[in-house]
Scaffold this motif. Sequence first.
Motif, PDB file in Angstrom:
ATOM      1  N   ASP A 449       0.833  -1.203   0.000  1.00  0.00           N
ATOM      2  CA  ASP A 449       0.000   0.000   0.000  1.00  0.00           C
ATOM      3  C   ASP A 449       0.867   1.253   0.000  1.00  0.00           C
ATOM      4  O   ASP A 449       0.660   2.187  -0.784  1.00  0.00           O
ATOM      5  N   ASN A 450       1.903   1.255   0.879  1.00  0.00           N
ATOM      6  CA  ASN A 450       2.828   2.398   0.920  1.00  0.00           C
ATOM      7  C   ASN A 450       3.537   2.574  -0.416  1.00  0.00           C
ATOM      8  O   ASN A 450       3.713   3.698  -0.898  1.00  0.00           O
ATOM      9  N   ALA A 451       3.970   1.435  -0.993  1.00  0.00           N
ATOM     10  CA  ALA A 451       4.715   1.499  -2.260  1.00  0.00           C
ATOM     11  C   ALA A 451       3.890   2.235  -3.319  1.00  0.00           C
ATOM     12  O   ALA A 451       4.414   3.072  -4.066  1.00  0.00           O
ATOM     13  N   PHE A 452       2.576   1.957  -3.355  1.00  0.00           N
ATOM     14  CA  PHE A 452       1.728   2.659  -4.335  1.00  0.00           C
ATOM     15  C   PHE A 452       1.452   4.090  -3.900  1.00  0.00           C
ATOM     16  O   PHE A 452       1.430   5.005  -4.720  1.00  0.00           O
ATOM     17  N   LYS A 453       1.228   4.258  -2.558  1.00  0.00           N
ATOM     18  CA  LYS A 453       0.900   5.610  -2.055  1.00  0.00           C
ATOM     19  C   LYS A 453       2.011   6.602  -2.373  1.00  0.00           C
ATOM     20  O   LYS A 453       1.769   7.757  -2.681  1.00  0.00           O
ATOM     21  N   TYR A 454       3.270   6.116  -2.255  1.00  0.00           N
ATOM     22  CA  TYR A 454       4.387   7.054  -2.381  1.00  0.00           C
ATOM     23  C   TYR A 454       5.090   6.938  -3.735  1.00  0.00           C
ATOM     24  O   TYR A 454       6.284   7.204  -3.847  1.00  0.00           O
ATOM     25  N   SER A 455       4.325   6.492  -4.771  1.00  0.00           N
ATOM     26  CA  SER A 455       4.877   6.437  -6.135  1.00  0.00           C
ATOM     27  C   SER A 455       3.898   7.161  -7.066  1.00  0.00           C
ATOM     28  O   SER A 455       2.729   7.346  -6.707  1.00  0.00           O
ATOM     29  N   THR A 477       9.509  -3.622  -3.458  1.00  0.00           N
ATOM     30  CA  THR A 477      10.344  -2.585  -4.058  1.00  0.00           C
ATOM     31  C   THR A 477       9.516  -1.704  -4.977  1.00  0.00           C
ATOM     32  O   THR A 477       8.752  -2.208  -5.804  1.00  0.00           O
ATOM     33  N   ASP A 478       9.672  -0.384  -4.793  1.00  0.00           N
ATOM     34  CA  ASP A 478       8.970   0.539  -5.686  1.00  0.00           C
ATOM     35  C   ASP A 478       9.969   1.489  -6.325  1.00  0.00           C
ATOM     36  O   ASP A 478      11.115   1.579  -5.894  1.00  0.00           O
ATOM     37  N   GLY A 479       9.521   2.167  -7.342  1.00  0.00           N
ATOM     38  CA  GLY A 479      10.384   3.156  -8.002  1.00  0.00           C
ATOM     39  C   GLY A 479       9.841   4.545  -7.719  1.00  0.00           C
ATOM     40  O   GLY A 479       9.890   5.417  -8.583  1.00  0.00           O
ATOM     41  N   TYR A 496       4.690   8.700  13.147  1.00  0.00           N
ATOM     42  CA  TYR A 496       5.600   9.538  12.368  1.00  0.00           C
ATOM     43  C   TYR A 496       5.206   9.548  10.905  1.00  0.00           C
ATOM     44  O   TYR A 496       5.015   8.508  10.290  1.00  0.00           O
ATOM     45  N   ARG A 497       5.097  10.738  10.385  1.00  0.00           N
ATOM     46  CA  ARG A 497       4.785  10.862   8.966  1.00  0.00           C
ATOM     47  C   ARG A 497       5.889  11.691   8.322  1.00  0.00           C
ATOM     48  O   ARG A 497       6.181  12.808   8.745  1.00  0.00           O
ATOM     49  N   GLY A 498       6.496  11.115   7.298  1.00  0.00           N
ATOM     50  CA  GLY A 498       7.639  11.791   6.679  1.00  0.00           C
ATOM     51  C   GLY A 498       7.199  12.858   5.696  1.00  0.00           C
ATOM     52  O   GLY A 498       6.010  13.132   5.525  1.00  0.00           O
ATOM     53  N   GLU A 499       8.239  13.457   5.069  1.00  0.00           N
ATOM     54  CA  GLU A 499       8.006  14.532   4.113  1.00  0.00           C
ATOM     55  C   GLU A 499       7.096  14.044   2.976  1.00  0.00           C
ATOM     56  O   GLU A 499       6.168  14.730   2.551  1.00  0.00           O
ATOM     57  N   THR A 500       7.364  12.794   2.511  1.00  0.00           N
ATOM     58  CA  THR A 500       6.579  12.234   1.399  1.00  0.00           C
ATOM     59  C   THR A 500       5.133  11.981   1.815  1.00  0.00           C
ATOM     60  O   THR A 500       4.229  11.922   0.979  1.00  0.00           O
ATOM     61  N   GLY A 501       4.924  11.829   3.160  1.00  0.00           N
ATOM     62  CA  GLY A 501       3.585  11.506   3.663  1.00  0.00           C
ATOM     63  C   GLY A 501       2.645  12.697   3.656  1.00  0.00           C
ATOM     64  O   GLY A 501       1.424  12.532   3.728  1.00  0.00           O
ATOM     65  N   GLY A 506      -2.845   9.118   5.388  1.00  0.00           N
ATOM     66  CA  GLY A 506      -2.158   8.114   6.213  1.00  0.00           C
ATOM     67  C   GLY A 506      -2.269   8.436   7.688  1.00  0.00           C
ATOM     68  O   GLY A 506      -2.745   9.510   8.066  1.00  0.00           O
ATOM     69  N   THR A 507      -1.867   7.473   8.480  1.00  0.00           N
ATOM     70  CA  THR A 507      -1.968   7.635   9.940  1.00  0.00           C
ATOM     71  C   THR A 507      -0.605   7.723  10.613  1.00  0.00           C
ATOM     72  O   THR A 507      -0.502   8.069  11.776  1.00  0.00           O
ATOM     73  N   GLY A 508       0.450   7.346   9.904  1.00  0.00           N
ATOM     74  CA  GLY A 508       1.785   7.313  10.526  1.00  0.00           C
ATOM     75  C   GLY A 508       1.949   6.075  11.402  1.00  0.00           C
ATOM     76  O   GLY A 508       2.900   5.978  12.174  1.00  0.00           O
ATOM     77  N   LEU A 509       1.023   5.119  11.239  1.00  0.00           N
ATOM     78  CA  LEU A 509       1.077   3.920  12.092  1.00  0.00           C
ATOM     79  C   LEU A 509       1.506   2.665  11.336  1.00  0.00           C
ATOM     80  O   LEU A 509       1.985   1.709  11.943  1.00  0.00           O
ATOM     81  N   GLY A 510       1.330   2.708   9.968  1.00  0.00           N
ATOM     82  CA  GLY A 510       1.543   1.511   9.153  1.00  0.00           C
ATOM     83  C   GLY A 510       2.868   0.814   9.436  1.00  0.00           C
ATOM     84  O   GLY A 510       2.896  -0.362   9.819  1.00  0.00           O
ATOM     85  N   LEU A 511       3.989   1.533   9.301  1.00  0.00           N
ATOM     86  CA  LEU A 511       5.299   0.887   9.436  1.00  0.00           C
ATOM     87  C   LEU A 511       5.574   0.463  10.873  1.00  0.00           C
ATOM     88  O   LEU A 511       6.244  -0.545  11.107  1.00  0.00           O
ATOM     89  N   SER A 512       5.055   1.247  11.848  1.00  0.00           N
ATOM     90  CA  SER A 512       5.312   0.848  13.242  1.00  0.00           C
ATOM     91  C   SER A 512       4.580  -0.466  13.528  1.00  0.00           C
ATOM     92  O   SER A 512       5.081  -1.312  14.261  1.00  0.00           O
TER      93      SER A 512
HETATM   94  P1  ADP Z   1       1.785   6.626   6.696  1.00  0.00           P
HETATM   95  O1  ADP Z   1       2.059   5.963   5.387  1.00  0.00           O
HETATM   96  O2  ADP Z   1       0.394   6.441   7.158  1.00  0.00           O
HETATM   97  O3  ADP Z   1       2.261   8.029   6.750  1.00  0.00           O
HETATM   98  P2  ADP Z   1       3.717   4.725   7.668  1.00  0.00           P
HETATM   99  O4  ADP Z   1       4.121   4.349   9.039  1.00  0.00           O
HETATM  100  O5  ADP Z   1       3.251   3.647   6.770  1.00  0.00           O
HETATM  101  O6  ADP Z   1       2.666   5.879   7.809  1.00  0.00           O
HETATM  102  O7  ADP Z   1       4.967   5.410   6.979  1.00  0.00           O
HETATM  103  C1  ADP Z   1       5.666   6.400   7.666  1.00  0.00           C
HETATM  104  C2  ADP Z   1       6.317   7.354   6.682  1.00  0.00           C
HETATM  105  O8  ADP Z   1       7.326   6.669   5.933  1.00  0.00           O
HETATM  106  C3  ADP Z   1       5.420   7.889   5.655  1.00  0.00           C
HETATM  107  O9  ADP Z   1       4.727   9.052   6.114  1.00  0.00           O
HETATM  108  C4  ADP Z   1       6.320   8.174   4.480  1.00  0.00           C
HETATM  109  O10 ADP Z   1       6.916   9.465   4.632  1.00  0.00           O
HETATM  110  C5  ADP Z   1       7.405   7.142   4.608  1.00  0.00           C
HETATM  111  N1  ADP Z   1       7.238   5.999   3.700  1.00  0.00           N
HETATM  112  C6  ADP Z   1       6.778   4.774   4.013  1.00  0.00           C
HETATM  113  N2  ADP Z   1       6.819   3.968   2.956  1.00  0.00           N
HETATM  114  C7  ADP Z   1       7.328   4.672   1.934  1.00  0.00           C
HETATM  115  C8  ADP Z   1       7.651   4.387   0.555  1.00  0.00           C
HETATM  116  N3  ADP Z   1       7.439   3.176   0.000  1.00  0.00           N
HETATM  117  N4  ADP Z   1       8.182   5.380  -0.192  1.00  0.00           N
HETATM  118  C9  ADP Z   1       8.413   6.598   0.343  1.00  0.00           C
HETATM  119  N5  ADP Z   1       8.130   6.927   1.610  1.00  0.00           N
HETATM  120  C10 ADP Z   1       7.602   5.978   2.401  1.00  0.00           C
END
Ligand code: ADP
Length: 548
Positions: A449-455, A477-479, A496-501, A506-512
Motif C-alpha cells: 500500500d505504501n509502495a503505491f501511495k508514495y509512487s 520494491t517501488d520506483g 511519524y509521517r515523513g516529508e513524502t507523507g 495516512g496515519t503514521g502507524l503503518g510501518l510501526s
Molecule cells: P503513513 O504511510 O500512514 O504516513 P507509515 O508508518 O506507513 O505511515 O509510513 C511512515 C512514513 O514513511 C510515511 O509518512 C512516508 O513518509 C514514509 N514511507 C513509508 N513507505 C514509503 C515508501 N514506500 N516510499 C516513500 N516513503 C515511504
Amino acid sequence: MLLTGSRSWLHKRRWQVLAVLAFGGPLVAIALVQYRWLEELGSRSRMAESQQNRVAVMSAAALLEDRVSGARLETLPPIPHEDVFELNLDGLGRQFDEALARFPYVQHYFLWVSPAPYEETLFYLPEEKGFRAVRKAADRWPSEVWQMDTDSPRWSEFTIPGDSPMQVVIHRMTDPDDPSRTALVGFCVNLNRFAKDFLPSFHDEEVAPLLGQIPGREDVAFAVFDESGKNVFATKPDFDAQLADSSAEIQLSFALRSEGSDRNIEAPVWRLAVGEKHDGIQEMLKQGALGNLAIVGAGIIVLGLGTMLIARGSNREANLSDLKSRFISGISHELKTPLSMLRLYSEMLELGRVPNEMERKLFYRKLRQQAETMSDMLEEILDFSRLEAEQQPISKKPCPPQEILEEAVEMLDASGPERDLVTVSTDGRLPDLLCNRPSLVRAVYSLLDNAFKYSDPDQPVEVRASRRNGMVAVAVTDGGRGISSEDLPHIFERFYRGETGKAVKGTGLGLSIVDTVVKAHEGKIEVDSQPGHGSSFTILLPVPPQAG
Ligand code: ADP
C-alpha cells in the motif's frame, strides 16, 4: 536567533535547570566551604608540625654536640700526666682501649712527647694492642701544632680535607716536673666513618625517640647534610634538603666544648634536618578534601544524569503527545474528506441527479473507494490498538510464503490499477514460515500500500520472496519518491509521517505496526531508499528448524 534559541531552551527546561541549581548549588557551596576549612586546618596543622619539627631538630643538634664532645671530655683530661711523660704505654693502651669501646667514632688515639721529633708521633693501634710511630701521618697536620711556645693553645682541632676527611683533636700538656717538656695527646675521627657508623646509632638512640614523641608522625624523616650540602645520613633514602621543614646547623667539632679561651678550633658546619618526605598531615587532609570533592562531584554528576534522563523522558512524552494530537487532528481531517464525498455521492444518487448509467456506475465505484480508504485507515488504527493492548505472544502456524504474498496482493483494490502493476515472484521453493498469517499478510499489504501511495500512478511495484542467510526475505520494491535521510531513521516510529507523507492520506502507524509484527515473528525489517528513485522494504523472517 541564537538568543531566542537559548531562551526557549531555558524556558523548556526551566524546571530541570532549577532542580540542578537547587541541589547542585548547595552541594558545590558545601564542598567549597569544606575545602577552604580543610585547607585552613591543614595550614594550621602545618604550622604546628613545623614548630614540633623545629623543637625536635634543635634538641637533636644539642644531643649530637653532647655526644661528639664526649670522647674529648671523658677521655683526654682524665689521662694521668705521668703516664704520658713517663711513656707508660701499657697503662695508656688500656685507657685508649676502654675509650675506643665507649666512643667508636674515634679512629685512633695518638701520643707525642718532646723532645722526640714529631714524626715519632705514636699512634695506638687497637687491633695490635700497641703503639706504632706512623711516619708521615702527622705530616699533614698544620705547622702551628708543633710550635711549642707557652702561648700555644691547650686545645686545638683541625680538619684534614680529602676524600676521607679527618677531624683531629689535640690536647697539649706540660710536664708539671719539667715545664720545658711538652706532650700532645689526641685522637682523630674519620668523618665518613662517623656518618656511616655513628649517625645511624645516634638516630636510633637519641633522635627516633625524640621524633616518636610526636603522635601520628611516623613518616617524619631525619637527615644530616655535610658542609658541601651532601646528604651523609637519612632515614629515608631520597630525603632531599628542600623537603626539610626545620633544620639546625652545628659545628661538627669534637673539642668545641673546651673550657677557656686557649683553644684553636677548626670544624666543618653540618646541618641536621627534620621533614616529612611523604604524606604529611596536610597531604592527608588534602586527600581527604579531594575525596570529599570527588564524592560531591559524583553526586552532582549522578544528579545531572538523573535530571537529563527525566528531561529526555519528559521530552519523549511531550513529543509523543504532540505526535498523538497531530495524529488525531490529521486523522479527523483525513476522514472528513471521504465522509463528505460519501454524503455528496449518495445524496446525488438518492435524489436521482445522476441519470446516466455509466456515471452512476462511476459514482458507485467512488463510493466504494472512499469507504475502502476509510476502512483501511480504521483497520490500521484497530491493528495498532490491538498490538498496544496485546502483550501475550501471537499464535503461529506454518504457512507457505508464496500464499502470504498472494493474499496481500489480493487485498489491493481489485478494480484499481494496483493489482496489475504488482509483480510477484518467489525464488525457487521456499520453506514454510511459522507465522500468524493474518497479521503477516497485513504487514506485507501495508508495505505494498505504501509502495503505491508514495509512487506516481502507473509505477510498477515488485514483491519478491527469496532465501537470504538462512532466512526468508520478503522484499517490496517501488520506483517511487524514496525517503529523505532525515526521515529514514524515524519512519518506524509511531505516528511519524515523513516529508513524502504530507501529500498522501495516512496515519503514521503503518510501518510501526509492520515493525511490531515482524519482531513478534523474531524477524527484522530493513529499508533501502534513494530519494527520487524508490524504496525497498525487506522483511526477514527466520526459517523454523524442521523446515530449513
Ligand atoms: P503513513 O504511510 O500512514 O504516513 P507509515 O508508518 O506507513 O505511515 O509510513 C511512515 C512514513 O514513511 C510515511 O509518512 C512516508 O513518509 C514514509 N514511507 C513509508 N513507505 C514509503 C515508501 N514506500 N516510499 C516513500 N516513503 C515511504
